[in-house]
Motif scaffolding. Structure first.
Motif, PDB file in Angstrom:
ATOM      1  N   ALA A 107       0.844  -1.203   0.000  1.00 16.83           N
ATOM      2  CA  ALA A 107       0.000   0.000   0.000  1.00 16.83           C
ATOM      3  C   ALA A 107       0.878   1.251   0.000  1.00 16.83           C
ATOM      4  O   ALA A 107       0.601   2.223  -0.716  1.00 16.83           O
ATOM      5  N   ALA A 108       1.950   1.228   0.796  1.00 14.63           N
ATOM      6  CA  ALA A 108       2.851   2.396   0.854  1.00 14.63           C
ATOM      7  C   ALA A 108       3.504   2.606  -0.513  1.00 14.63           C
ATOM      8  O   ALA A 108       3.597   3.750  -0.992  1.00 14.63           O
ATOM      9  N   ALA A 109       3.936   1.522  -1.159  1.00 13.99           N
ATOM     10  CA  ALA A 109       4.605   1.657  -2.462  1.00 13.99           C
ATOM     11  C   ALA A 109       3.642   2.233  -3.505  1.00 13.99           C
ATOM     12  O   ALA A 109       4.007   3.117  -4.284  1.00 13.99           O
ATOM     13  N   ARG A 110       2.367   1.770  -3.477  1.00  9.19           N
ATOM     14  CA  ARG A 110       1.376   2.298  -4.444  1.00  9.19           C
ATOM     15  C   ARG A 110       1.121   3.781  -4.169  1.00  9.19           C
ATOM     16  O   ARG A 110       1.006   4.593  -5.078  1.00  9.19           O
ATOM     17  N   ALA A 111       1.042   4.136  -2.870  1.00  5.24           N
ATOM     18  CA  ALA A 111       0.785   5.534  -2.502  1.00  5.24           C
ATOM     19  C   ALA A 111       1.944   6.415  -2.964  1.00  5.24           C
ATOM     20  O   ALA A 111       1.725   7.509  -3.507  1.00  5.24           O
ATOM     21  N   ILE A 112       3.173   5.954  -2.784  1.00  3.13           N
ATOM     22  CA  ILE A 112       4.343   6.750  -3.204  1.00  3.13           C
ATOM     23  C   ILE A 112       4.334   6.892  -4.736  1.00  3.13           C
ATOM     24  O   ILE A 112       4.599   7.970  -5.270  1.00  3.13           O
ATOM     25  N   ASP A 113       4.006   5.818  -5.430  1.00  2.00           N
ATOM     26  CA  ASP A 113       3.913   5.893  -6.904  1.00  2.00           C
ATOM     27  C   ASP A 113       2.911   6.967  -7.314  1.00  2.00           C
ATOM     28  O   ASP A 113       3.118   7.699  -8.274  1.00  2.00           O
ATOM     29  N   HIS A 114       1.802   7.035  -6.589  1.00  2.00           N
ATOM     30  CA  HIS A 114       0.766   8.017  -6.939  1.00  2.00           C
ATOM     31  C   HIS A 114       1.309   9.440  -6.838  1.00  2.00           C
ATOM     32  O   HIS A 114       0.943  10.305  -7.657  1.00  2.00           O
ATOM     33  N   LEU A 115       2.195   9.687  -5.851  1.00  2.00           N
ATOM     34  CA  LEU A 115       2.728  11.048  -5.671  1.00  2.00           C
ATOM     35  C   LEU A 115       3.425  11.535  -6.936  1.00  2.00           C
ATOM     36  O   LEU A 115       3.368  12.716  -7.264  1.00  2.00           O
ATOM     37  N   SER A 116       4.074  10.573  -7.644  1.00  2.00           N
ATOM     38  CA  SER A 116       4.833  10.993  -8.828  1.00  2.00           C
ATOM     39  C   SER A 116       3.904  11.410  -9.979  1.00  2.00           C
ATOM     40  O   SER A 116       4.340  11.996 -10.959  1.00  2.00           O
ATOM     41  N   THR A 117       2.592  11.108  -9.853  1.00  2.00           N
ATOM     42  CA  THR A 117       1.654  11.503 -10.909  1.00  2.00           C
ATOM     43  C   THR A 117       1.066  12.898 -10.643  1.00  2.00           C
ATOM     44  O   THR A 117       0.328  13.434 -11.463  1.00  2.00           O
ATOM     45  N   LEU A 118       1.339  13.458  -9.442  1.00  2.00           N
ATOM     46  CA  LEU A 118       0.739  14.753  -9.077  1.00  2.00           C
ATOM     47  C   LEU A 118       1.562  15.905  -9.653  1.00  2.00           C
ATOM     48  O   LEU A 118       2.788  15.782  -9.775  1.00  2.00           O
ATOM     49  N   PRO A 119       0.903  17.024  -9.975  1.00  2.00           N
ATOM     50  CA  PRO A 119       1.669  18.179 -10.453  1.00  2.00           C
ATOM     51  C   PRO A 119       2.645  18.658  -9.375  1.00  2.00           C
ATOM     52  O   PRO A 119       2.349  18.554  -8.180  1.00  2.00           O
ATOM     53  N   ALA A 120       3.797  19.184  -9.802  1.00  2.00           N
ATOM     54  CA  ALA A 120       4.840  19.600  -8.835  1.00  2.00           C
ATOM     55  C   ALA A 120       4.353  20.781  -8.008  1.00  2.00           C
ATOM     56  O   ALA A 120       3.511  21.560  -8.446  1.00  2.00           O
TER      57      ALA A 120
END
Ligand SMILES: Cc1cc2nc3c(=O)[nH]c(=O)nc-3n(C[C@H](O)[C@H](O)[C@H](O)COP(=O)(O)OP(=O)(O)OC[C@H]3O[C@@H](n4cnc5c(N)ncnc54)[C@H](O)[C@@H]3O)c2cc1C
Length: 466
Positions: free
Chosen positions: A453-466
């Protein structure tokens, strides 16, 4: 810009998630919300007769890597202790009989030890032997553990050996447990070889060659609570809020707001590591299908009664780790662990003391819930007395109740979880679920679910605008 996360639930899954997120690079600001007054959830170690003794989980499996790996990262690997004895007994027609040697989750791989144990009738023995010659009869879909065992080795092995062992782990009934998720090694074995006995013999050989003589379980001198304490110390930067129950999840223009009473916590990502029945209300507004399926997951309630006796009061030998009680025996107790043998340090400096942990409650059997503590202890000791030939007073006792603690995994549970996860990912990107309700109730499985779950959540952060 620093990213933020809210983790809901401070059991082993929530703590592991908070640890993974707060040690990620770049760092994430993590808030952990725990509804209760302490961390650890179903892991709780408190003093009994002057020694720290677990009120819930007392060990974790070593044959899967996730707990061992986490302990290694936390510097706990030189503190492992293993149970001092492995052999156990089973109640058969009111008497204790040894569980046959060389079993895998209760499935015998040696017909000779099965015969010696006296646990099944001659007819049951003969039926088990048919496994070696019967053609493949796998039905091609996720079946219950009881169905799998009965179709290969017959109903007696299913009821007298496998059910007490596997149901004991899940406080359930193997008739209603998914073989695929609860006993994947049995499900895999039956697909690899038409004979379950032959496939499991092969598995045992491979496991013994890979880790010769390795213990199957580990704990710590201070109990499993040591892992919780160490994890809590490893997250100094996490804002841990105790007695703070998440009551609402809101989607905002820049992420999420988690409401807990009068407080609100904003976050880019959320990991919900609370039991499914607590998650459902949080998701109802956003992912109605997932919420309905989460609410349909059922739970068993259990209680653990810890008692101390003088060794002079107990005439039956307690050489071994304890015994299991098949459902068919009609007893209130489901198992009794001989704690003084399994974990010799539990007796402290008093070698005359015997400590038993008596389990009661399973899915569909809520008798213990209707007894107060005194009545419960008295009823369990009435059953234990004749089995162990006890002729003396109980010196100390403690009741640990765990209402709605064991999620039930019926056949098809794996597909239910996949649908829930897909609906949440679609409706609430950046929200993930972790914990015992999904793909395994054991501590290692909960840690694995938190890692993922933590790895998926961290992956999601990289899809957010800076
Ligand atoms: C009696 C017993 C014996 C066991 N023995 C073993 C064993 O020997 N070995 C083993 O591997 N496993 C064992 N297990 C299973 C294992 O301990 C659990 O499955 C596991 O610890 C569950 O961890 P978790 O983090 O998923 O959930 P939990 O431990 O249930 O933690 C969830 C946390 O979420 C909190 N919470 C709930 N709702 C909210 C909310 N709305 N907001 C904020 N917080 C919330 C709860 O208060 C709780 O602290 C045992 C379980 C029990 C009950």
């Amino acid at each position: 810009m620093a990213r933020s996360a809210v983790v809901i639930g401070g059991g082993i899954a929530g703590l592991t998630t908070a640890y993974r997120l707060s040690t990620a690079r770049p760092a994430i600001d993590v808030t952990l919300l725990e509804a209760g007054p302490r961390l650890g959830g179903k892991i709780k170690t408190t003093p009994f007769a002057g020694v720290p003794i677990d009120e819930g989980a007392d060990a974790f499996l070593t044959r899967v890597p996730w707990a061992i790996e986490l302990c290694r990262e936390l510097g706990l690997d030189d503190s492992f202790i293993a149970p001092a004895t492995g052999s156990a007994f089973i109640v058969t027609k009111g008497k204790l009989r040894p569980i046959p040697d060389k079993t895998v989750l209760g499935v015998p791989t040696s017909l000779r030890s099965l015969a010696k144990s006296g646990v099944v009738s001659p007819l049951g023995m003969a039926r088990a032997g048919l496994d070696l010659i019967r053609p493949d009869n796998w039905p091609g879909h996720d079946e219950s553990v009881a169905e799998l065992i009965a179709r290969r080795l017959g109903p007696e092995i299913a009821e007298r050996l496998v059910d007490p062992l596997v149901s004991g782990i899940m406080a359930s009934d193997t008739q209603n447990l998914s073989a695929q998720i609860v006993t994947p090694q049995l499900a895999e074995a039956t697909r690899k070889n038409r004979s379950l006995i032959r496939a499991l013999r092969e598995q045992r050989k491979l496991a013994a060659a890979a880790t010769p003589g390795a213990p199957v379980f580990y704990s710590f001198e201070g109990g499993v609570g040591v892992l919780v304490e160490r994890l809590a110390r490893a997250i100094p930067d996490v804002d841990v809020r105790m007695s703070t129950s998440a009551t609402q999840l809101e989607q905002t223009s820049d992420g999420y707001a988690v409401h807990a009473g009068a407080e609100t916590f904003g976050a880019d990502i959320v990991v919900i590591a609370a039991p499914a029945n607590a998650v459902a209300p949080l998701l109802r507004e956003h992912a109605a299908d997932a919420a309905a399926e989460l609410a349909s997951i059922e739970y068993a309630s259990v209680a653990l009664v810890t008692v101390a006796f003088s060794s002079k009061s107990v005439r039956h030998s307690t050489e071994g780790s304890g015994f299991l009680v098949p459902r068919g025996e009609g007893m209130l107790m489901t198992a009794c662990s001989w704690g003084h043998r399994k974990w010799p340090h539990w007796t402290g400096s008093d070698e005359d003391k015997l400590i038993f942990r008596i389990s009661t409650g399973r899915f569909g059997d809520e008798r213990a819930l209707h007894l107060d503590d005194d009545e419960l202890v008295e009823s369990l000791l009435d059953e234990l007395g004749p089995l162990l030939d006890i002729h003396g007073p109980v010196l100390e006792w403690r009741v640990s109740r765990w209402p709605k603690s064991f999620p039930q995994y019926p056949p098809g549970h794996g597909s239910t979880v996949s649908r829930i996860e897909a609906d949440v990912a679609r409706s609430l990107p950046g929200v993930n679920l972790a914990g015992a309700s999904y793909r395994g109730v054991g501590i290692p499985a909960c840690i694995r679910s938190a890692n993922e779950a933590a790895a998926r959540a961290i992956d999601h952060l990289s899809t957010l605008p800076a």
